[in-house]
Enzyme design. Structure first.
Site, PDB file in Angstrom:
ATOM      1  N   ASP A 147       3.325 -10.276  10.680  1.00 31.26           N
ATOM      2  CA  ASP A 147       1.999  -9.672  10.734  1.00 31.26           C
ATOM      3  C   ASP A 147       2.102  -8.175  10.499  1.00 31.26           C
ATOM      4  O   ASP A 147       3.160  -7.653  10.152  1.00 31.26           O
ATOM      5  CB  ASP A 147       1.314  -9.979  12.070  1.00 31.26           C
ATOM      6  CG  ASP A 147       2.219  -9.634  13.263  1.00 31.26           C
ATOM      7  OD1 ASP A 147       3.077  -8.736  13.121  1.00 31.26           O
ATOM      8  OD2 ASP A 147       2.056 -10.261  14.327  1.00 31.26           O
ATOM      9  N   HIS A 202       2.528 -14.265   5.764  1.00 33.60           N
ATOM     10  CA  HIS A 202       1.714 -14.049   6.960  1.00 33.60           C
ATOM     11  C   HIS A 202       1.836 -15.183   7.970  1.00 33.60           C
ATOM     12  O   HIS A 202       1.279 -15.097   9.086  1.00 33.60           O
ATOM     13  CB  HIS A 202       0.240 -13.857   6.567  1.00 33.60           C
ATOM     14  CG  HIS A 202      -0.406 -12.700   7.248  1.00 33.60           C
ATOM     15  ND1 HIS A 202      -0.139 -12.354   8.551  1.00 33.60           N
ATOM     16  CD2 HIS A 202      -1.314 -11.787   6.805  1.00 33.60           C
ATOM     17  CE1 HIS A 202      -0.857 -11.295   8.886  1.00 33.60           C
ATOM     18  NE2 HIS A 202      -1.574 -10.915   7.848  1.00 33.60           N
TER      19      HIS A 202
END
Length: 427
Positions: free
Chosen positions: A402, A398
């Site tokens: 995304d 992350h």
């Protein structure tokens, strides 16, 4: 005239920075010729033999079995004849009978001086990975005993300290007994006697453990799952599998089709085929797919190189070759390095949903779950059909990926799977 030279831990593959001594193949006093294997080293990637860098007599073994050391750390002292040729990588020497104690400048000390590290006033230096764990658990390094080379604090030292701190402290008047002398304890509803057993983890199991801890500690994992109708793929394989096995000599499974679909999607989504390194995004222009292959309780992750350039048959051939190499103990260091993205065939175990741990330092891993039959609406919405459905479970780093990136990538994987239908060219 004889002189003593230190041989250091070599680099055994791209991105490999440390290794664990699995077994010494020589003893003190043995005569060794240049290129003779002297020890076996376990890295995250593979077990490999380390050859001698020069000829001589083994005078001292510096690193015991099961100890992990960094590339460039001295591992053995050998006595050679003066004038013997030594490779450029082996520059550390000690001269006989020094007039006063001296601290030799070894590859290990050079590395700590030229790269960022953390040190206490009186304690040993330690790596950024150790610093991360110390910060995570808010530990004082002075309270932990370093067991690495020259008292260096290792990741295992910190992990063991954390584990011991979390255990309830009980007074002991005598040393702990061995497994064979373990005292029976009561357990179960009927109060049966049972005995806990302890066995040492294999070097490969420990390497896997270290790699997984590093991945979970450093990578913030995100997860997304989608499903796809692969009824046409099932029909394609069913129509081709008998002919394929007759021609190629091995089975045509579903896995090569999924690897092909993923490789094609990575061409359109280079950010997925990348790594987060030193607050920068490193995009890999080669698409090299790592796959998981089990051998007993050990897990290997060999690599299909340039998977985007291979046909389904070419990918199937590489999967078969790499799996056989793992199971026969013939896998090489080159087979295990260079991976940029991992495809894991969890469906072979009947799994329908799972969250994979990313193969550090890659940016993502996809789990191909089992194909199952479900009742689904027909495209016109007027009826229902029995469809072959599969879940695709994607874990992403992350820090650089995304939901938009993950969703776009999975959308293209699904589209690529739809091209596999009767008549598709496997070759």
């Amino acid at each position: 005239m004889a002189m003593q030279k230190e041989m250091t831990m070599p680099r055994l593959g791209e991105s490999v920075t440390e290794g664990t001594i699995v077994e010494w193949l020589v003893n003190v006093g043995d005569q060794v010729a240049e290129y003779d294997p002297i020890c076996e080293v376990q890295t995250v990637k593979v077990v490999a033999e380390v050859p001698a860098s020069f000829s001589g007599t083994v005078k001292e073994i510096l690193v015991p079995v099961d100890e992990t050391v960094s590339v460039g750390t001295p591992i053995v002292v050998m006595e050679t004849e003066a004038g013997a040729e030594v490779s450029d990588d082996d520059q550390t020497t000690t001269t006989p009978a020094p007039t006063k104690p001296q601290t030799p400048v070894t590859a290990a000390t050079i590395a700590t001086e030229s790269t960022p590290s953390v040190a206490t006033t009186d304690g040993p230096r330690f790596s950024p990975a150790v610093a991360t764990l110390l910060s995570k658990y808010q530990l004082d390094p002075n309270q932990i005993t370093g067991t690495g080379h020259q008292g260096r604090l290792t990741r295992k030292d910190v992990e063991n300290f954390v584990a011991q701190r979390s255990q309830p402290q009980t007074p002991q008047s005598t040393p702990a007994k061995s497994v064979a002398q373990a005292k029976p304890v009561q357990s179960g509803l009927m109060g049966q006697l049972a005995t806990d057993t302890v066995q040492p983890a294999s070097s490969i199991r420990k390497a896997i453990a270290d790699h997984m801890v590093q991945s979970k500690a450093e990578i913030p994992h995100g997860w997304m799952m989608v499903e796809q109708d692969v009824s046409d793929l099932v029909k394609l394989r069913q129509s081709e599998k008998a002919k394929f096995q007759q021609l190629e000599g091995y089975k045509l499974t579903y896995f090569p089709f999924f690897v092909k679909a993923v490789a094609q999607a990575l061409v359109k989504h280079p950010r997925i085929n990348s790594s987060w390194q030193n607050n920068q995004i490193l995009t890999h222009h080669e698409i090299n797919i790592s796959i998981a292959v089990a051998k007993g309780d050990e897990l290997y992750v060999p690599v299909i190189k340039h998977a985007d350039n291979l046909s389904v048959k070419g990918i199937a051939s590489e999967i078969t070759r790499l799996a056989n190499a793992v199971r026969t103990g013939k896998i090489t260091a080159d087979d295990m390095q260079g991976g940029t993205f991992t495809v894991n065939n969890t469906g072979s175990f009947g799994s329908v949903a799972s969250m994979g741990i990313i193969n550090y330092p890659q940016a993502a891993i996809i789990q191909i779950e089992s194909i199952r039959k479900e009742l689904k609406p027909t495209p016109d919405g007027l009826g229902f059909k029995i469809a072959d459905m599969v879940n695709l479970s994607l874990s992403v780093d992350h820090r650089l990926l995304d939901g938009v990136a993950a969703g776009g990538f999975l959308k293209d994987v699904k589209a690529n799977l739809m091209q596999f239908k009767p008549g598709f060219e496997l070759y």
